[in-house]
Design a protein around this motif. Structure first.
Motif, PDB file in Angstrom:
ATOM      1  N   GLY A  17     -18.863  39.095 -13.102  1.00 54.83           N
ATOM      2  CA  GLY A  17     -19.950  39.057 -12.133  1.00 54.83           C
ATOM      3  C   GLY A  17     -19.808  40.128 -11.079  1.00 54.83           C
ATOM      4  O   GLY A  17     -18.881  40.926 -11.092  1.00 54.83           O
ATOM      5  N   LYS A  18     -20.752  40.110 -10.141  1.00 52.56           N
ATOM      6  CA  LYS A  18     -20.793  41.100  -9.070  1.00 52.56           C
ATOM      7  C   LYS A  18     -20.330  40.458  -7.767  1.00 52.56           C
ATOM      8  O   LYS A  18     -20.182  39.254  -7.670  1.00 52.56           O
ATOM      9  N   LEU A  19     -20.151  41.291  -6.769  1.00 54.18           N
ATOM     10  CA  LEU A  19     -19.748  40.867  -5.439  1.00 54.18           C
ATOM     11  C   LEU A  19     -20.662  39.754  -4.936  1.00 54.18           C
ATOM     12  O   LEU A  19     -21.882  39.878  -4.976  1.00 54.18           O
ATOM     13  N   GLY A  20     -20.080  38.649  -4.488  1.00 49.34           N
ATOM     14  CA  GLY A  20     -20.855  37.551  -3.927  1.00 49.34           C
ATOM     15  C   GLY A  20     -21.345  36.538  -4.942  1.00 49.34           C
ATOM     16  O   GLY A  20     -21.922  35.530  -4.564  1.00 49.34           O
ATOM     17  N   ASP A  21     -21.132  36.762  -6.229  1.00 45.70           N
ATOM     18  CA  ASP A  21     -21.574  35.815  -7.252  1.00 45.70           C
ATOM     19  C   ASP A  21     -20.688  34.576  -7.252  1.00 45.70           C
ATOM     20  O   ASP A  21     -19.479  34.656  -7.021  1.00 45.70           O
ATOM     21  N   LEU A  22     -21.297  33.440  -7.526  1.00 43.23           N
ATOM     22  CA  LEU A  22     -20.579  32.188  -7.691  1.00 43.23           C
ATOM     23  C   LEU A  22     -20.301  32.035  -9.178  1.00 43.23           C
ATOM     24  O   LEU A  22     -21.226  32.015  -9.988  1.00 43.23           O
ATOM     25  N   VAL A  23     -19.013  31.971  -9.554  1.00 36.39           N
ATOM     26  CA  VAL A  23     -18.647  31.893 -10.965  1.00 36.39           C
ATOM     27  C   VAL A  23     -17.746  30.689 -11.209  1.00 36.39           C
ATOM     28  O   VAL A  23     -17.067  30.209 -10.303  1.00 36.39           O
ATOM     29  N   GLU A  24     -17.778  30.204 -12.444  1.00 37.20           N
ATOM     30  CA  GLU A  24     -16.867  29.140 -12.865  1.00 37.20           C
ATOM     31  C   GLU A  24     -15.923  29.726 -13.889  1.00 37.20           C
ATOM     32  O   GLU A  24     -16.353  30.303 -14.887  1.00 37.20           O
TER      33      GLU A  24
END
Length: 152
Positions: A17-24
């Motif tokens: 993902g990119k900067l600031g993305d919420l990932v699991e």
């Protein structure tokens, strides 16, 4: 199977993902790589609010950029066609070719607007005549102008 962990990315991570993305991600990936490398932090309610606020600001900025691009498109379409003078040989064949930089300079002279030459797409021009050029002003906004190649 272990539970997944929610993280907020501090930097762009390829294939994640990119900067600031919420990932699991898997807990081991988070614990052993992302958090020690300071690529991500745990998702707390406060951080989630910050992320949402940043997303909203980015969305507003993109809307402003799109609006500016639409205004530029209207100004470009108002000028009609641009004339570019080239040296001519036999059968109205021009010496060299018309480049993106020449088109950008002609737009600058006609409208006082600076256009990025990398966003200009022109067909192969080898003779005198009128050609259409596409100018990408924004990811969603493209203007089309006429280029008239004349003898110098």
């Amino acid at each position: 199977m272990a539970k997944r962990v929610q993280l907020v990315l501090n930097q762009d991570v390829s294939k994640l993902g990119k900067l600031g993305d919420l990932v699991e991600v898997a807990p081991g990936y988070a614990r052993n790589y992302l958090i020690p490398q300071k690529l991500a932090t745990h998702a707390t309610p406060g951080i989630l609010k910050q992320v949402e606020r940043r997303r909203e600001q980015e969305r507003q900025r993109q809307l402003e950029l799109k609006q500016q691009a639409l205004e530029q498109k209207a100004a470009l379409e108002k000028i009609g066609s641009l004339k570019i003078a080239k040296q001519v040989g036999e059968n109205e064949a021009i010496f060299g070719t018309v480049t993106n930089q020449e088109v950008a300079d002609a737009i600058q002279a006609a409208t006082n607007q600076e256009i990025d030459r990398r966003g200009i797409t022109i067909p192969d021009i080898g003779k005198l005549g009128t050609y259409k050029a596409d100018i990408k002003l924004h990811s969603e906004v493209t203007a089309q102008i006429d280029i008239e190649v004349v003898a110098s």
